[in-house]
Design an enzyme around this catalytic site. Structure first.
Site, PDB file in Angstrom:
ATOM      1  CG  HIS A 326      -2.108   0.919   1.074  1.00 35.48           C
ATOM      2  ND1 HIS A 326      -2.215   2.083   1.789  1.00 35.48           N
ATOM      3  CD2 HIS A 326      -3.221   0.839   0.287  1.00 35.48           C
ATOM      4  CE1 HIS A 326      -3.353   2.690   1.454  1.00 35.48           C
ATOM      5  NE2 HIS A 326      -3.974   1.967   0.554  1.00 35.48           N
ATOM      6  CB  CYS A 327       4.004   2.066   1.811  1.00 35.77           C
ATOM      7  SG  CYS A 327       3.479   1.636   3.473  1.00 35.77           S
ATOM      8  CB  ILE A 328       5.429   0.972  -3.011  1.00 37.23           C
ATOM      9  CG1 ILE A 328       4.714  -0.311  -3.455  1.00 37.23           C
ATOM     10  CG2 ILE A 328       6.358   0.682  -1.847  1.00 37.23           C
ATOM     11  CD1 ILE A 328       5.651  -1.352  -4.056  1.00 37.23           C
TER      12      ILE A 328
END
Length: 334
Positions: A326-328
């Site tokens: 999700h972060c990338i």
């Protein structure tokens, strides 16, 4: 105000991904992390039915991406400038304002001054320009991983991050809510407390609790007797169970097994989370760190996403950089 952030399960026109490109940052984890991101891109373009826009920085990274993904229809390799791959936080948040798509950009200060890298402050502009959505720049610090959305104007966040003086000095809940209402159309903000232990984002909510359907929030339950976040998980579930969304409906809270206690080479707890899953058009991609706990998390999420294929993929190398799938990523709504 008609402005709203579509829920992540709404249809996407494209999914942006950052490709690990900087050997000085990733060191011996560079190639393993590139392999994991390539596997994610394949899953998104295949079962996920996404148009993947994979941004690479520099010729070496472009060659590495093409070697892994040059044969994959649906993956577009895009040259760009960025400090690192955490596009959820450096990229824009897309909103619908009536019939218009807007890209909301924010001040990015390296998660409170911890990691300030060249070009990270230009990522939102590049993604907005490529998407064709006008960029609105907001004069306050906000990372996309700090907020989660239900598509009805309910925003989930943590006080540890959003009210941290290293972001916006002296912000109160009232000031934060007004800023989120103006930029993102937030009608109601749900405040959780602390995030995961040793999370350098200061408690991003996308490692802690996520909307999985209107009125339904998933959060972890401890795995093993030594899970370092057991109390945080239970406190999060307790708070959520007493909350209502922007429509006035009580939240349903679903618990998903955590990865349990994971440590780095120095014996320090690392902030691994199955909550960092990514909702694609036809699939949900879940980061896996240990096969045992991972299998249970995938099964739990299958019950929450019956209309999507739930796929677990390794994310240990990406996690050495501090985050996961999700972060990338950042979705561009249809």
């Amino acid at each position: 105000m008609t402005r709203i952030v579509p829920a992540e399960w709404s249809p996407h026109r494209a999914m942006w991904l950052g490709f690990p490109s900087h050997a000085d940052l990733w060191q011996e984890d560079l190639e393993p992390a590139q392999d994991e991101v390539a596997a994610l891109a394949r899953a998104l373009a295949g079962p996920g039915a996404e148009r993947v826009r994979l941004m690479v920085h520099g010729a070496a990274a472009e060659a590495a991406a093409k070697a892994r993904l040059g044969d994959v229809a649906g993956v577009e390799i895009v040259r760009g400038l960025f400090g690192d791959i955490w596009f959820r936080d450096t990229g824009p948040i897309f909103v619908k304002d009536g019939d218009q798509d807007l890209a909301q950009g924010f001040v990015f200060n390296g998660w409170g001054g911890k990691y300030e890298l060249p070009y990270d402050d230009q990522v939102a502009e590049q993604i907005a320009s490529a998407s064709g959505a006008p960029l609105e720049v907001n004069g306050f610090v906000l990372e996309g991983g700090a907020v989660d959305h239900d598509g009805f104007g309910t925003v989930l966040t943590t006080g540890q991050c959003l009210l941290n003086p290293n972001r916006n000095t002296d912000w109160t809940e009232t000031q934060a809510e007004a800023a989120l209402a103006s930029a993102l159309g937030a009608k109601k903000v749900l405040w959780l407390g602390d995030g995961l232990e040793n999370d350098h984002t200061d408690g991003h909510v996308d490692n802690l609790a996520r909307f999985v359907a209107p009125g339904v929030v998933a959060c972890p339950i401890a795995w093993g007797q030594d899970d370092p976040n057991a109390m945080v998980y239970d406190e999060t579930a307790r708070r959520l169970s007493s909350m209502t969304d922007a429509r006035g409906l009580a939240l349903q809270v679903m618990r998903v097994p955590s990865p349990g206690r994971l440590e780095n080479e120095d014996g320090e707890v690392i902030p691994a989370s199955h909550m960092n899953f990514l909702i694609a058009n036809q699939a949900v991609i879940v980061p896996i760190y240990d096969e045992g706990s991972g299998a249970f998390a995938v099964e739990a999420l299958r019950s929450l996403f019956p209309e999507r294929r739930v796929i677990g993929l390794k994310s240990n190398a990406i996690l050495t950089g501090g985050g996961s799938f999700h972060c990338i990523s950042q979705q561009e709504p249809a």
